[in-house]
Design an enzyme around this catalytic site. Structure first.
Site, PDB file in Angstrom:
ATOM      1  CG  HIS A  40      -2.050  -1.003   1.108  1.00  0.00           C
ATOM      2  ND1 HIS A  40      -2.507  -1.518  -0.080  1.00  0.00           N
ATOM      3  CD2 HIS A  40      -2.779  -1.617   2.094  1.00  0.00           C
ATOM      4  CE1 HIS A  40      -3.483  -2.391   0.162  1.00  0.00           C
ATOM      5  NE2 HIS A  40      -3.650  -2.478   1.466  1.00  0.00           N
ATOM      6  CG  HIS A  97      -7.776  -0.408   2.507  1.00  0.00           C
ATOM      7  ND1 HIS A  97      -8.402  -1.179   3.465  1.00  0.00           N
ATOM      8  CD2 HIS A  97      -6.746  -1.149   2.049  1.00  0.00           C
ATOM      9  CE1 HIS A  97      -7.760  -2.330   3.589  1.00  0.00           C
ATOM     10  NE2 HIS A  97      -6.750  -2.345   2.730  1.00  0.00           N
ATOM     11  CD  GLU A 140      -8.313  -3.519  -0.256  1.00  0.00           C
ATOM     12  OE1 GLU A 140      -7.156  -3.167  -0.538  1.00  0.00           O
ATOM     13  OE2 GLU A 140      -8.553  -4.463   0.527  1.00  0.00           O
TER      14      GLU A 140
END
Length: 364
Positions: free
Chosen positions: A118, A193, A328
């Site tokens: 991420h 997210h 996501e």
């Protein structure tokens, strides 16, 4: 500071702006509440572009927040599982924290075992975004945020200008529009997210949600949650959500991939191309349904397997394993190292643009 942005008293859509807090780096964080006539209310803070609340009605008209979050900026600044955040530059995992472009290797932080996750140690979820524009009309309310990521920030090449526009419509849909440009060849994979629990009661597990995902294939992973390179059929596996099913009936089945992820933590290869409906979640008791639309090739469906009861929830509760579901929308994990996957390269002169929508309604 608390004020209404709009001037028209008869405006259906409303935006309320207020101070949210100050970061440990002394940066001011602002909160925006977008609300429509039907009562849907979306709350966003400029820290991480985080969605802190989505208030939606159940079948009896009761309003509840359906996304996991915290009560304070201090808690968001602490290590947490990306609750509600904008994720970048690259959402999901990059193997061994490295990739190559045009013969040059780029090294990234290994913040998830041996892998990059991420965006690294300080991804887009941990910065304060600038407010570019705020609009409201009789049919929508929107908030446009921007972040300038300097060349080699977190190891990624190119000065990247990113904007994300949240737009709440009168039909109870929330658009997330991502746009970016670069001055040097780079890779990019942005996503949102949020963890959803449509019951509105975070002490309830999401295992009783019905989920549907329009995908014939998914992306298997190895023990470190990096794709093996295969795109496997969902046929006769727990990963087959082509017809709506209760999560509990699938997540507790015997399957090696479920053991690796502790549940679902995989990318589905979405059917079709272009902007289309790709997934639904339904909580029967409340009647709430969330439908997901996107133009992306994949979607990471995550069942909150690593929540462990150590993080505080509102009303003095805690977030336990499987308290929330993530949808996501994105490109496949580790695409920079897997040339057979759809390309995530962004070149100078190109524009990265992708849209995802979360639409809420009651099952009749």
């Amino acid at each position: 500071m608390r004020n209404k942005i709009g001037k028209k008293k008869d405006s259906i859509m409303q935006i309320e702006k207020s101070a949210y807090g100050t970061t440990t780096n002394n940066e001011k964080v602002i909160q925006f509440k977008l609300q429509n006539k039907g009562g849907i209310q979306v709350t966003i803070i400029t820290y991480g572009g985080i969605l802190t609340e989505i208030m939606t009605p159940d079948s009896d008209g009761r309003m509840d927040n359906v996304v996991l979050g915290f009560n304070s900026l201090e808690q968001y600044e602490k290590k947490n599982p990306f609750f509600g955040a904008l994720v970048g530059r690259y959402g999901n995992r990059i193997s061994k924290g490295k990739f190559s472009l045009n013969g040059t290797y780029y090294l990234l932080a290994k913040n998830n075992g041996e892998n990059n996750l991420h965006g690294g140690l300080k991804g887009f979820d941990k910065v304060v975004w600038k407010v570019e524009n705020v609009k409201e009309s009789t049919s929508f309310a929107s908030l446009k945020l921007s972040y300038y990521s300097a060349d080699m920030e977190e190891g990624f090449p190119g000065n990247l200008k990113t904007t994300v526009t949240y737009t709440l419509h009168s039909n109870n849909s929330l658009d997330v529009l991502y746009e970016a440009t670069t001055d040097k060849t780079t890779v990019i994979n942005l996503t949102q997210h949020s963890y959803f629990n449509l019951s509105g009661n975070f002490s309830q597990l999401i295992e009783n949600h019905e989920v549907e995902i329009d995908a014939d294939k998914f992306v298997p992973v190895d023990a470190s949650l990096i794709p093996t390179g295969e795109l496997a059929s969902v046929e006769n596996t727990p990963f087959d959500f082509r017809k709506s099913k209760i999560v509990e009936t699938a997540i507790n089945r015997e399957h090696e991939q479920l053991k690796i992820g502790g549940g679902f933590d995989h990318c589905w290869v979405l059917n079709g191309k272009g902007y289309r409906s790709v997934a639904k979640a339904h909580h029967k008791e409340s009647g709430r349904v969330m439908e997901v639309f996107t133009d992306q090739p994949g979607m990471q469906f995550y069942t909150g397997n690593f929540l462990d009861g150590t993080l505080p929830a509102p009303n003095n509760g805690v977030y336990v394993k499987r308290s929330g579901l993530c949808f996501e929308t994105q490109h496949f994990p580790d695409s920079p190292n897997q040339p057979q996957f759809p390309d995530t390269t962004l070149e100078p002169g190109q524009k990265y643009e992708t849209k995802t929508t979360f639409k809420f309604y009651i099952n009749s």
